[in-house]
Scaffold this motif. Structure first.
Motif, PDB file in Angstrom:
ATOM      1  N   TYR A 167     122.673  -1.477  21.095  1.00 25.54           N
ATOM      2  CA  TYR A 167     121.754  -0.972  22.148  1.00 25.54           C
ATOM      3  C   TYR A 167     122.626  -0.027  22.743  1.00 25.54           C
ATOM      4  CZ  TYR A 167     119.504  -5.560  21.874  1.00 25.54           C
ATOM      5  OH  TYR A 167     118.544  -6.701  21.353  1.00 25.54           O
ATOM      6  N   LEU A 202     118.490 -10.468  19.937  1.00 30.23           N
ATOM      7  CA  LEU A 202     118.284  -9.903  21.104  1.00 30.23           C
ATOM      8  C   LEU A 202     119.344 -10.363  22.187  1.00 30.23           C
ATOM      9  CD1 LEU A 202     114.515 -10.351  21.183  1.00 30.23           C
ATOM     10  CD2 LEU A 202     115.510  -8.336  20.741  1.00 30.23           C
ATOM     11  N   THR A 206     116.683 -10.256  27.255  1.00 28.19           N
ATOM     12  CA  THR A 206     115.503  -9.688  26.591  1.00 28.19           C
ATOM     13  C   THR A 206     114.949 -10.740  25.742  1.00 28.19           C
ATOM     14  OG1 THR A 206     116.292  -7.471  26.336  1.00 28.19           O
ATOM     15  CG2 THR A 206     114.466  -8.212  25.064  1.00 28.19           C
ATOM     16  N   ARG A 209     112.742 -13.225  27.681  1.00 26.03           N
ATOM     17  CA  ARG A 209     111.205 -12.724  27.850  1.00 26.03           C
ATOM     18  C   ARG A 209     110.665 -12.725  26.618  1.00 26.03           C
ATOM     19  NH1 ARG A 209     112.226  -6.813  30.619  1.00 26.03           N
ATOM     20  NH2 ARG A 209     109.949  -7.133  30.762  1.00 26.03           N
ATOM     21  N   THR A 369     107.328  -4.656  23.083  1.00 29.26           N
ATOM     22  CA  THR A 369     108.391  -5.596  23.723  1.00 29.26           C
ATOM     23  C   THR A 369     109.100  -5.077  24.761  1.00 29.26           C
ATOM     24  OG1 THR A 369     110.284  -4.638  22.509  1.00 29.26           O
ATOM     25  CG2 THR A 369     108.713  -6.264  21.088  1.00 29.26           C
ATOM     26  N   PRO A 370     109.938  -5.980  25.433  1.00 26.83           N
ATOM     27  CA  PRO A 370     110.494  -5.554  26.474  1.00 26.83           C
ATOM     28  C   PRO A 370     111.617  -4.071  26.154  1.00 26.83           C
ATOM     29  CG  PRO A 370     110.777  -7.637  26.559  1.00 26.83           C
ATOM     30  CD  PRO A 370     110.186  -7.091  25.268  1.00 26.83           C
ATOM     31  N   ILE A 371     111.607  -3.743  25.101  1.00 32.28           N
ATOM     32  CA  ILE A 371     112.482  -2.805  24.836  1.00 32.28           C
ATOM     33  C   ILE A 371     111.481  -1.700  23.953  1.00 32.28           C
ATOM     34  CG2 ILE A 371     114.363  -1.896  23.039  1.00 32.28           C
ATOM     35  CD1 ILE A 371     115.281  -4.867  23.031  1.00 32.28           C
TER      36      ILE A 371
END
Length: 409
Positions: A167, A202, A206, A209, A369-371
């Protein structure tokens, strides 16, 4: 020969795009139930007519934004309520009800206990149009896409497995692959495996979630497939290119009681044809009883023998990539199986139960997704549509990525 053949204890029915010949066959086998069958077919046709525009539109399914959710809600309002039995005119254990349901159970990715109206109607429509008759099958279609990727400087790595996501500023910028511990940079990442398999890669926040969504969908059954290689002489004209056969309408549509038989393409000059025979098996039993599939396999063979006259006389080989059993090579099969090579061991496709909100009664896991640059495009997005859902899901993710790229660049 029509694209789909339904086999019941009372006889066989050939299903094509026109209802006229179909209703005549139903009247011959079930004269007292013609009106009920006609009503059920009309309801399925109505559901399909209302689904077709939204499935062919530019709306991403499952919907992602406010406007797309509003558009999907508008179409959902045109469909019958979920508590309405689309096959209600037919008695509970009627053979027609069983085979209509089996078409969906063996043609989509919702378990028989979780089927709604839209998956049932859509699967029947795909079957009667012969959508399963892809030239060369799914393998050749996949090869076509991989070849296209290669022509635009894409790189295909068959054996790479993700080990870590890297990330930077809240985005995935690279993925570490095993077995060579290689780091590959990326702009967008599309995850095509089950959502639960993404969780170990993840970060904790993340993953928490994503887990809330991942626990809402789980395997209820597995799709077990056995390949029967037969001499072409075994395929008499009355055998359709795809058969859905139910032995006992009062029993669950599981194991050898309900099977789907797809006739493969004859091998040039070889005189033999593969028959792909599928059924559903409970996921929990497969994990607990290693020898269970060998019993199911023998019962599927007995069921197929009732559909294909003189099967045992013309059978050349039996094999499956799912059960770990050695291929059974019979008379004349030594040369015929040589060109196929050994079957690689593959996990069985999952058939799902879902507690997630169902867009149009066919959707489950969201693409986003949250990303922001990590999207999901797999069999869990639109399990109610089977292979058709894979295409719609892929196009939806392509539009999401293309829109994001246009905004930034």
């Amino acid at each position: 020969m029509p694209a789909l053949q339904l086999v019941m204890p009372e006889g066989r029915i050939n299903v094509g795009p026109d209802n006229g010949p179909l209703l005549k066959q139903i009247e011959h086998l079930f004269p007292a139930d013609l009106a009920a069958a006609t009503a059920a077919l009309d309801t399925m046709a109505m559901v399909n007519s209302r689904l077709e525009p939204i499935l062919g539109s530019d709306v991403t399914l499952p919907p992602t934004g406010f406007w797309e959710r509003r558009e999907v809600s508008r179409f959902e309002g045109q469909l019958p309520r979920n508590d309405v039995d689309m096959l209600a005119p037919l008695p509970q254990h009627h053979s027609l009800r069983a085979v209509f349901t089996a078409v969906a159970a063996l043609g989509c990715r919702f378990a028989p206990s979780d089927l709604g109206q839209a998956p049932l109607a859509r699967a029947f429509e795909r079957g009667r149009k012969g959508c399963h008759q892809l030239p060369g099958g799914i393998a050749d279609l996949r090869g076509l896409f991989l070849a296209k990727l290669s022509t635009v400087s894409g790189e295909i790595r068959e054996n790479g497995a993700p080990l870590e996501l890297i990330y930077k500023r809240g985005r995935v910028v690279a993925v570490r692959l095993r077995p060579r511990d290689e780091v590959v940079g990326l702009e967008q990442l599309v995850w095509s495996s089950p959502l639960a398999s993404l969780l170990p890669l993840l970060d904790e926040k993340t993953a928490r979630r994503v887990r809330e969504e991942a626990v809402g969908i789980r395997p209820a059954c597995m799709r077990y497939c056995v390949v029967f290689l037969v001499n072409a002489q075994a395929l008499v004209p009355t055998i359709g290119p795809r058969m859905i056969s139910v032995t006992d309408p009062k029993r669950p549509l599981m194991e050898d009681n309900a099977i789907a038989v797809t006739v493969g393409s004859p091998q040039r000059g070889e005189g033999h044809v593969p028959l792909w025979v599928e059924c559903l098996v409970p996921a929990a039993v497969v994990e607990r009883e290693p020898a269970y599939l060998s019993v199911v396999r023998s019962r599927m063979r007995a069921h197929l023998s009732r559909l294909v006259p003189d099967l045992e006389e013309h059978l050349m080989a039996v094999a499956s990539a799912h059960d770990g059993l050695a291929p059974e090579v019979l008379r004349g099969g030594e040369n015929a199986t040589g060109q196929y090579g050994p079957l690689p061991a593959r996990p069985m496709p999952a058939v799902l139960n879902s507690d997630l909100p169902r867009s149009l009664d066919v959707g489950a896991v969201l693409h986003e997704t949250p990303i922001k640059n990590l999207h999901v495009a797999n069999a869990e997005n639109l399990p109610g549509l089977g292979v058709e859902g894979d295409f719609i899901s892929a196009w939806g993710v392509a539009r999401l990525i293309n829109g994001a790229v246009r905004k930034r660049m």
